[in-house]
Design an enzyme around this catalytic site. Structure first.
Site, short mmCIF file in Angstrom:
data_model
loop_
_atom_site.label_atom_id
_atom_site.label_comp_id
_atom_site.label_asym_id
_atom_site.label_seq_id
_atom_site.Cartn_x
_atom_site.Cartn_y
_atom_site.Cartn_z
N ASP A 155 72.58 70.31 82.42
CA ASP A 155 73.17 69.03 82.04
C ASP A 155 74.60 69.28 81.57
OD1 ASP A 155 70.43 68.47 82.31
OD2 ASP A 155 70.52 66.84 80.85
N LYS A 201 74.00 60.91 84.30
CA LYS A 201 73.33 60.67 83.02
C LYS A 201 74.25 59.89 82.10
CE LYS A 201 71.58 63.55 79.17
NZ LYS A 201 71.31 64.95 78.77
N LYS A 226 69.60 59.21 84.84
CA LYS A 226 68.99 59.59 83.58
C LYS A 226 69.64 58.86 82.41
CE LYS A 226 68.13 63.55 80.50
NZ LYS A 226 68.25 65.01 80.31
#
Length: 308
Positions: free
Chosen positions: A145, A208, A244
C-alpha cells in the site's frame, strides 16, 4: 494520456446529493444481512498501524485473521467449511516478517500487505520510498500500500506523479500495489478523479481512499468519484482496477453500505477480495457482534468475543 484528464469536471452538488441519498438506503435484514456481513469479512484488510506494534500483537491479529468469526457461530449458519478468512493482514514493513511467520505457522495463505513509500505523509525522497517498497517485498509482503505525494496533485504535476507511481509499481515486482490517494488532502473532487486516473494509468492494482491518519478519511462523495474513474478506465482499457475505502469505517452498517455502493457503481464482479477491500482495524469486532446477535438473538457481552 494527459488529454484524458485535462478537461475533467466533477459536479460536486450532484455527487454530494447522491452521497446523502446513500446514507438513507434501507439496510438488509435477517439472513441477507448475515450473508452481506460474511462477504464484508472476506474483503477486510485487517490492520494494525500503531507505533507500539510488537510481534505478539501482530501474532494475535494474524490468528484473528484466520478465525475472524467464532467457529460455533459459523456452524450455526452452516458456513464453517467455507474457509472464511479476512482478505489480508496489513502492517508496517518492520512487522511483515512477524506476520508472514505467524500466518505460515497457522497454516493459512492469507496475504500480508505492507504500507510503504513514506506512509502516511509521503514526504520522503523517492529513492527512500522505492527502497522501503523493495524491503517490504523482500520480507514477504505480497501486497504493498503506497501513498502518493499530495503536493504533486495540488501543484498539478501530473507527469511527475505518474512517473513516481510507475517507479513504485516497478519496485513492487510481483506484489500487488494499492495506491493511497489521501483524498482528504487533495483539495477537490476533480483532483481526486485526476489522481485516480493517473494512479491507474501508472499500473496500480487498487486505488485506496486514505491512510486512516488524515482528518477526513473514506467518505461516500470521494468513493463515488473514485469508482466512476475506475469504471471509465475499465471502459477505455478493459483493465479492472480494485477499490479500497479505508479509515473511519467502524460499523457493520457502514460496511454493508460500501458493498452496496460498489455493487451499484461497478457491478457484482467487483464484490470479491481481488477487486474490493475494506481497510479497517475495529470493523471486524462490530461485524462479529452483529452475527452473534443474528445467531443467538442476544447481544454479545465483552467476554463473548475475542478481540482482533
Amino acid at each position: 494520456e494527459l488529454g484524458w484528464i485535462s478537461k475533467v469536471h466533477v459536479n460536486r452538488p450532484a455527487v454530494v446529493r447522491h452521497a446523502e441519498q446513500i446514507k438513507k438506503w434501507r439496510t438488509v435484514k435477517g439472513n441477507w444481512q448475515a450473508a452481506w456481513l460474511l462477504k464484508a469479512v472476506t474483503c477486510i484488510d485487517l490492520t494494525t498501524l500503531s507505533g507500539d506494534d510488537t510481534p505478539s500483537n501482530v501474532h494475535r491479529l494474524c490468528f484473528k485473521a484466520k478465525h475472524p468469526i467464532r467457529e460455533d457461530l459459523l456452524k450455526a449458519m452452516d458456513m464453517h467449511e467455507k474457509g472464511i478468512t479476512v482478505g489480508a493482514v496489513c502492517v508496517y514493513p518492520a512487522r511483515v516478517t512477524d506476520a508472514v511467520n505467524a500466518l505460515k505457522a497457522a497454516g493459512c495463505n492469507i496475504p500480508v500487505a505492507s504500507v510503504a513509500a513514506g506512509f502516511p505523509s509521503g514526504q520522503t525522497p523517492l529513492e527512500t520510498k522505492l527502497a522501503e517498497i523493495k524491503l517490504a517485498v523482500e520480507y514477504g509482503a505480497r501486497e504493498i500500500d503506497i501513498v502518493i505525494s499530495r503536493s504533486l496533485v495540488l501543484t498539478g504535476q501530473w507527469e511527475r506523479l505518474y512517473e513516481e507511481i510507475r517507479q513504485c509499481r516497478e519496485a513492487c515486482g510481483k506484489a500487488h500495489m494499492k495506491t493511497i490517494l489521501a483524498t482528504g488532502e487533495l483539495g477537490s473532487l476533480a483532483n481526486v478523479y485526476k489522481a485516480s486516473m493517473i494512479a491507474m494509468m501508472a499500473g496500480s492494482d487498487f486505488i485506496k481512499t486514505s491512510t486512516g491518519k488524515e482528518v477526513e478519511n473514506a467518505t461516500f462523495p470521494v468513493g463515488i468519484v473514485m469508482m466512476r474513474a475506475i469504471r471509465e478506465f475499465y471502459w477505455q482499457t478493459g483493465n479492472k482496477v480494485g477499490f479500497k475505502p479505508a479509515g473511519g469505517i467502524r460499523t457493520a452498517k457502514e460496511a454493508i453500505t460500501w458493498l452496496m455502493l460498489v455493487k451499484e457503481e461497478l457491478g457484482v464482479e467487483w464484490l470479491t477480495p481481488e477487486l474490493f477491500r475494506l481497510g479497517a482495524s475495529s470493523l471486524l469486532e462490530d461485524i462479529e457482534k452483529q452475527i452473534f446477535y443474528h445467531v443467538t438473538g442476544s447481544y454479545a457481552l465483552q467476554h463473548d468475543l475475542a478481540m482482533a
